[in-house]
Write a protein that holds these residues in place. Sequence first.
Motif, mmCIF file in Angstrom:
data_model
loop_
_atom_site.group_PDB
_atom_site.id
_atom_site.type_symbol
_atom_site.label_atom_id
_atom_site.label_comp_id
_atom_site.label_asym_id
_atom_site.label_seq_id
_atom_site.Cartn_x
_atom_site.Cartn_y
_atom_site.Cartn_z
ATOM 1 N N LEU A 1 0.978 -1.174 0.075
ATOM 2 C CA LEU A 1 -0.058 0.113 0.009
ATOM 3 C C LEU A 1 0.910 1.258 0.112
ATOM 4 O O LEU A 1 1.852 1.340 0.789
ATOM 5 N N LEU A 2 0.566 2.136 -0.800
ATOM 6 C CA LEU A 2 1.153 3.368 -1.087
ATOM 7 C C LEU A 2 0.258 4.456 -0.302
ATOM 8 O O LEU A 2 -0.475 5.054 -0.726
ATOM 9 N N LEU A 3 0.719 4.780 1.178
ATOM 10 C CA LEU A 3 0.345 5.807 1.754
ATOM 11 C C LEU A 3 0.992 6.839 2.119
ATOM 12 O O LEU A 3 2.146 6.685 2.499
ATOM 13 N N PRO A 4 0.503 8.160 1.805
ATOM 14 C CA PRO A 4 1.664 9.275 2.121
ATOM 15 C C PRO A 4 1.927 9.475 3.508
ATOM 16 O O PRO A 4 1.190 9.127 4.552
ATOM 17 N N GLU A 5 3.084 9.706 3.623
ATOM 18 C CA GLU A 5 3.662 9.892 5.035
ATOM 19 C C GLU A 5 2.858 10.897 6.017
ATOM 20 O O GLU A 5 2.637 12.019 5.268
ATOM 21 N N GLY A 6 2.459 10.483 7.026
ATOM 22 C CA GLY A 6 1.890 11.275 8.147
ATOM 23 C C GLY A 6 0.322 11.629 7.687
ATOM 24 O O GLY A 6 -0.359 12.531 8.064
ATOM 25 N N PHE A 7 -0.259 10.876 6.810
ATOM 26 C CA PHE A 7 -1.740 10.970 6.400
ATOM 27 C C PHE A 7 -2.490 10.740 7.547
ATOM 28 O O PHE A 7 -2.202 9.900 8.445
ATOM 29 N N ASP A 8 -3.466 11.751 7.848
ATOM 30 C CA ASP A 8 -4.224 11.767 9.073
ATOM 31 C C ASP A 8 -5.755 11.702 8.591
ATOM 32 O O ASP A 8 -6.131 12.883 7.937
ATOM 33 N N ALA A 9 -6.520 10.687 8.786
ATOM 34 C CA ALA A 9 -8.024 10.814 8.206
ATOM 35 C C ALA A 9 -8.959 11.828 8.917
ATOM 36 O O ALA A 9 -9.492 12.455 8.105
#
Length: 226
Positions: free
Chosen positions: A112-120
């Motif tokens: 999974l490519l999830l942006p660093e620091g992503f906050d829902a």
Amino acid sequence: GSGIHTWLLESMSLSNLLNESADMRSRILFDKVPSSSKWLTAIINAMRDGRVLRMTYQSFRSSAPNTFETHPYCLKVFRQRWYILARTSGKEGLRIYSLDRVVNIEVLNTPLLLPEGFDASEFFSDYFGIIIGNNVKPSIVEIKATAEQSKYLESLPLHHSQEAIEVTPEYTIFRYRIVPTFDLKQEILSRGATLEVLSPKWFREEVITEIRLMMKNYTIKNNLDL
């Protein structure tokens, strides 16, 4: 985050209480969330393990289901439906998918490519509901509420940015910093004559247009069918 922990603890506590008081089950009613039962576990596992989903999805706008690979960012429940926020290969921006329209899900080994620091929570902080506007900035929205409706909004704000900027015995004007989406418009309309959008002008005109279309459903040859 603390929200999910609190929800889990409260759910476990309620479950234990109901098990201890079986006779109370028929007297405690819940809204059903049909879309949670089949795919929720697979999606949560994929997010936990950092894996891509191969999803077959039947959109209301399509005549046939489509299968594609998508990177799950987060889950959100709204109006008795679970939704997934994801980035889909070949599609621009982030997209929302309703779990009750999912035909099949397969968890792949693809990372999974999830942006660093992503906050829902931060991502959805400028929205009401689940409809998002990629690259759309929030506006200052002002809404006039009757005195009675004001009490409901004070006890349960429409949005965390809610601020009362004018208070009288007859009404209160609330100010929000929010993206004026379809979900927000529908929420305002659902409260009928107790709410009036004052600004921005374009959003007020959208609400007026919707009200006029609603009136047409109840009008026959310019005479109200009452």
